[in-house]
Write a protein that holds these residues in place. Structure first.
Motif, mmCIF file in Angstrom:
data_model
loop_
_atom_site.group_PDB
_atom_site.id
_atom_site.type_symbol
_atom_site.label_atom_id
_atom_site.label_comp_id
_atom_site.label_asym_id
_atom_site.label_seq_id
_atom_site.Cartn_x
_atom_site.Cartn_y
_atom_site.Cartn_z
ATOM 1 N N ASN A 122 1.068 -1.304 -0.062
ATOM 2 C CA ASN A 122 -0.269 -0.234 -0.063
ATOM 3 C C ASN A 122 0.796 1.460 0.172
ATOM 4 O O ASN A 122 0.390 2.313 -0.253
ATOM 5 C CB ASN A 122 -0.895 0.054 1.078
ATOM 6 N N HIS A 123 2.057 1.145 0.419
ATOM 7 C CA HIS A 123 2.940 2.293 0.389
ATOM 8 C C HIS A 123 3.244 2.701 -1.106
ATOM 9 O O HIS A 123 3.364 3.895 -1.422
ATOM 10 C CB HIS A 123 4.613 1.896 1.109
ATOM 11 N N ILE A 124 3.133 1.787 -2.065
ATOM 12 C CA ILE A 124 3.117 2.290 -3.498
ATOM 13 C C ILE A 124 1.995 3.095 -3.840
ATOM 14 O O ILE A 124 1.927 4.033 -4.639
ATOM 15 C CB ILE A 124 3.227 1.008 -4.260
ATOM 16 N N VAL A 125 0.712 2.961 -3.154
ATOM 17 C CA VAL A 125 -0.537 3.554 -3.647
ATOM 18 C C VAL A 125 -0.234 5.176 -2.881
ATOM 19 O O VAL A 125 -0.469 6.084 -3.373
ATOM 20 C CB VAL A 125 -1.491 2.930 -3.137
ATOM 21 N N PHE A 126 0.084 5.062 -1.585
ATOM 22 C CA PHE A 126 0.158 6.212 -0.834
ATOM 23 C C PHE A 126 1.459 6.793 -0.455
ATOM 24 O O PHE A 126 1.634 8.140 -0.139
ATOM 25 C CB PHE A 126 -0.414 6.051 0.639
ATOM 26 N N GLY A 127 2.395 6.358 -0.896
ATOM 27 C CA GLY A 127 3.770 6.748 -1.094
ATOM 28 C C GLY A 127 4.416 6.350 0.482
ATOM 29 O O GLY A 127 3.858 6.250 1.638
ATOM 30 N N ASN A 128 5.741 6.301 0.583
ATOM 31 C CA ASN A 128 6.612 6.086 1.876
ATOM 32 C C ASN A 128 7.840 6.948 1.563
ATOM 33 O O ASN A 128 9.028 6.120 1.754
ATOM 34 C CB ASN A 128 6.744 4.578 2.076
ATOM 35 N N LEU A 129 7.874 8.131 1.593
ATOM 36 C CA LEU A 129 9.068 8.956 1.509
ATOM 37 C C LEU A 129 10.011 8.609 2.325
ATOM 38 O O LEU A 129 11.373 8.476 2.303
ATOM 39 C CB LEU A 129 8.529 10.450 1.255
ATOM 40 N N LEU A 130 9.545 8.492 3.814
ATOM 41 C CA LEU A 130 10.623 8.597 4.839
ATOM 42 C C LEU A 130 11.253 6.864 4.902
ATOM 43 O O LEU A 130 12.065 6.573 5.513
ATOM 44 C CB LEU A 130 9.804 8.729 6.240
ATOM 45 N N GLY A 131 10.670 6.052 3.963
ATOM 46 C CA GLY A 131 11.231 4.678 3.951
ATOM 47 C C GLY A 131 12.015 4.574 2.567
ATOM 48 O O GLY A 131 12.611 3.345 2.399
ATOM 49 N N VAL A 132 12.494 5.596 1.983
ATOM 50 C CA VAL A 132 13.371 5.366 0.807
ATOM 51 C C VAL A 132 14.621 4.981 1.033
ATOM 52 O O VAL A 132 15.587 5.494 2.110
ATOM 53 C CB VAL A 132 13.403 6.853 0.132
ATOM 54 N N ALA A 133 14.969 3.861 0.515
ATOM 55 C CA ALA A 133 16.483 3.350 0.933
ATOM 56 C C ALA A 133 17.564 4.184 -0.013
ATOM 57 O O ALA A 133 17.242 4.863 -1.185
ATOM 58 C CB ALA A 133 16.504 1.915 0.635
ATOM 59 N N VAL A 236 10.290 20.815 -0.072
ATOM 60 C CA VAL A 236 11.349 20.841 1.016
ATOM 61 C C VAL A 236 10.377 21.289 2.114
ATOM 62 O O VAL A 236 10.341 20.884 3.344
ATOM 63 C CB VAL A 236 12.497 21.833 0.896
ATOM 64 N N THR A 237 9.506 22.404 1.797
ATOM 65 C CA THR A 237 8.734 22.803 3.106
ATOM 66 C C THR A 237 7.883 21.900 3.395
ATOM 67 O O THR A 237 7.540 21.683 4.796
ATOM 68 C CB THR A 237 7.932 24.187 2.634
ATOM 69 N N GLY A 238 7.135 21.202 2.518
ATOM 70 C CA GLY A 238 6.334 20.185 2.850
ATOM 71 C C GLY A 238 6.922 19.199 3.851
ATOM 72 O O GLY A 238 6.412 18.622 4.699
ATOM 73 N N LEU A 239 8.187 18.600 3.526
ATOM 74 C CA LEU A 239 8.854 17.589 4.102
ATOM 75 C C LEU A 239 9.319 18.157 5.573
ATOM 76 O O LEU A 239 9.101 17.277 6.293
ATOM 77 C CB LEU A 239 10.203 17.385 3.208
ATOM 78 N N TYR A 240 9.757 19.178 5.866
ATOM 79 C CA TYR A 240 10.037 19.796 6.888
ATOM 80 C C TYR A 240 8.992 19.913 7.851
ATOM 81 O O TYR A 240 8.638 19.568 8.931
ATOM 82 C CB TYR A 240 10.591 21.076 6.850
ATOM 83 N N LEU A 241 7.594 20.256 7.239
ATOM 84 C CA LEU A 241 6.232 20.389 7.989
ATOM 85 C C LEU A 241 5.846 19.087 8.440
ATOM 86 O O LEU A 241 5.353 18.840 9.574
ATOM 87 C CB LEU A 241 5.390 21.128 7.122
ATOM 88 N N SER A 242 6.112 17.945 7.658
ATOM 89 C CA SER A 242 5.620 16.801 7.910
ATOM 90 C C SER A 242 6.528 16.198 9.035
ATOM 91 O O SER A 242 6.039 15.643 9.977
ATOM 92 C CB SER A 242 5.734 15.800 6.830
ATOM 93 N N TYR A 243 7.889 16.628 9.131
ATOM 94 C CA TYR A 243 8.735 16.285 10.164
ATOM 95 C C TYR A 243 8.188 16.478 11.601
ATOM 96 O O TYR A 243 8.178 16.010 12.688
ATOM 97 C CB TYR A 243 10.104 16.522 10.071
ATOM 98 N N TYR A 244 8.014 17.951 11.524
ATOM 99 C CA TYR A 244 7.509 18.630 12.827
ATOM 100 C C TYR A 244 6.151 18.632 13.275
ATOM 101 O O TYR A 244 5.988 18.565 14.700
ATOM 102 C CB TYR A 244 8.034 20.130 12.773
ATOM 103 N N LEU A 245 5.303 18.283 12.311
ATOM 104 C CA LEU A 245 3.745 18.030 12.807
ATOM 105 C C LEU A 245 3.326 16.627 12.665
ATOM 106 O O LEU A 245 2.306 16.337 13.130
ATOM 107 C CB LEU A 245 3.132 18.950 11.640
ATOM 108 N N ASP A 246 4.316 15.799 12.509
ATOM 109 C CA ASP A 246 4.284 14.341 12.422
ATOM 110 C C ASP A 246 2.906 13.896 11.391
ATOM 111 O O ASP A 246 1.930 13.272 11.980
ATOM 112 C CB ASP A 246 3.850 13.858 13.763
ATOM 113 N N THR A 247 3.064 14.524 10.105
ATOM 114 C CA THR A 247 2.115 14.064 9.306
ATOM 115 C C THR A 247 2.606 13.227 8.110
ATOM 116 O O THR A 247 3.862 13.113 7.970
ATOM 117 C CB THR A 247 1.240 15.199 8.567
ATOM 118 N N ALA A 248 1.811 12.879 7.266
ATOM 119 C CA ALA A 248 2.019 11.998 6.083
ATOM 120 C C ALA A 248 3.020 12.911 5.174
ATOM 121 O O ALA A 248 2.604 14.243 4.723
ATOM 122 C CB ALA A 248 1.025 11.582 5.158
#
Length: 288
Positions: A122-133, A236-248
């Motif tokens: 399901n990560h393929i459907v919704f994405g799994n950016l933080l799990g990128v190897a 980049v903004t979205g990635l940082y916001l997801s880190y601090y707000l704990d969102t997808a």
């Protein structure tokens, strides 16, 4: 905590560094291609190809092949099927696109449901950016560099094809070949963004940056600069916001892109709703 600490803290984690690199690459490649997609009117085609690659990804997993291989095969298959249905029946292109991409996407969902897996597909459907190897980042970089290189080298031909395919044919270019090449690059770019935001949100990265730039300038060459710059900043903004707000992370990246588009839609100097009104008032005041 000052702003430098806020920027530096996420970079202390290797998964965030990999996510940032993958995000920037995908944002640039998708944004550059989106300029032509918006200009030609291929937004729905981008939606079709990005969704149609799902069964290819699942089958690649089953066969132990790289995800990119399966996605590319089904991306090209989707483009071919759309052309066949359009050219050999009374069905128009928009209907052919809807039929092909929904059918292939549904096939992918069915395959996910019946495929035994230790990996959450399901990560393929919704994405799994933080799990990128690291291997995924390398793959994204190679495919992204390939797509971007072709886009840059053929930018004049693609631009002429977008504005005036008849003139392109008259000077010896083949509109059919150029269109096929753009569709191939669309499939390739979808694979690049697939691992960042997932199948569902790929279309946003392929459309929103070009649409935003289209509202901010009348010159296509400027679009090719504005779109990737805004896309990278939003990513980049979205990635940082997801880190601090704990969102997808994927969803937040696209949400920020949507906010940037809304600002351009409202306040664009020439084509924004409020921007046009302010410009009209200034002209009226100058005449008075």
């Amino acid at each position: 905590m000052n702003i430098l600490d806020l920027l530096a803290e996420p970079l202390g984690y290797s998964f965030m560094v990999r996510a940032l690199v993958a995000t920037v690459i995908a944002a640039v490649v998708c944004a550059v291609l989106s300029c032509w997609l918006v200009l030609i009117g291929w937004s729905l085609m981008g939606d079709a190809v990005s969704h149609a690659v799902l069964p290819g990804v699942v089958l690649a997993y089953v066969l132990g092949a790289p995800f990119a291989v399966g996605a590319l095969v089904f991306g090209f298959l989707a483009v071919a099927l759309i052309g066949v249905v359009r050219d050999t029946s009374r069905i128009k292109e928009d209907a052919a696109i809807g039929i092909v991409f929904t059918t292939l996407f549904a096939l992918g969902l069915v395959l996910i449901s019946v495929t035994p897996s230790q990996t959450d597909l399901n990560h393929i459907v919704f994405g799994n950016l933080l799990g990128v190897a690291t291997t995924d980042v390398i793959q994204i970089a190679v495919l992204g560099a390939l797509a971007l290189t072709v886009l840059v080298l053929k930018r004049r031909d693609f631009t002429l094809y977008a504005f005036d395919p008849t003139h392109a044919h008259a000077i010896g270019l083949s509109p059919r070949v150029l269109g096929a090449l753009l569709l191939a690059l669309l499939a390739l770019t979808s694979v690049v963004a697939l691992q960042v935001v997932g199948v569902i949100l790929v279309v946003a990265m392929l459309i929103i940056p070009g649409a935003t730039a289209y509202l901010l300038t009348n010159r296509f060459q400027r679009m090719l600069i504005i779109a990737p710059v805004l896309s990278v900043l939003a990513a980049v903004t979205g990635l940082y916001l997801s880190y601090y707000l704990d969102t997808a992370s994927g969803g937040m990246i696209v949400l920020v892109q949507g906010v940037v588009f809304t600002l351009a839609y409202l306040f664009g100097p020439e084509h924004g709703i409020l921007g046009r009104r302010l410009a009209a008032r200034r002209r009226a005041a100058a005449r008075a």
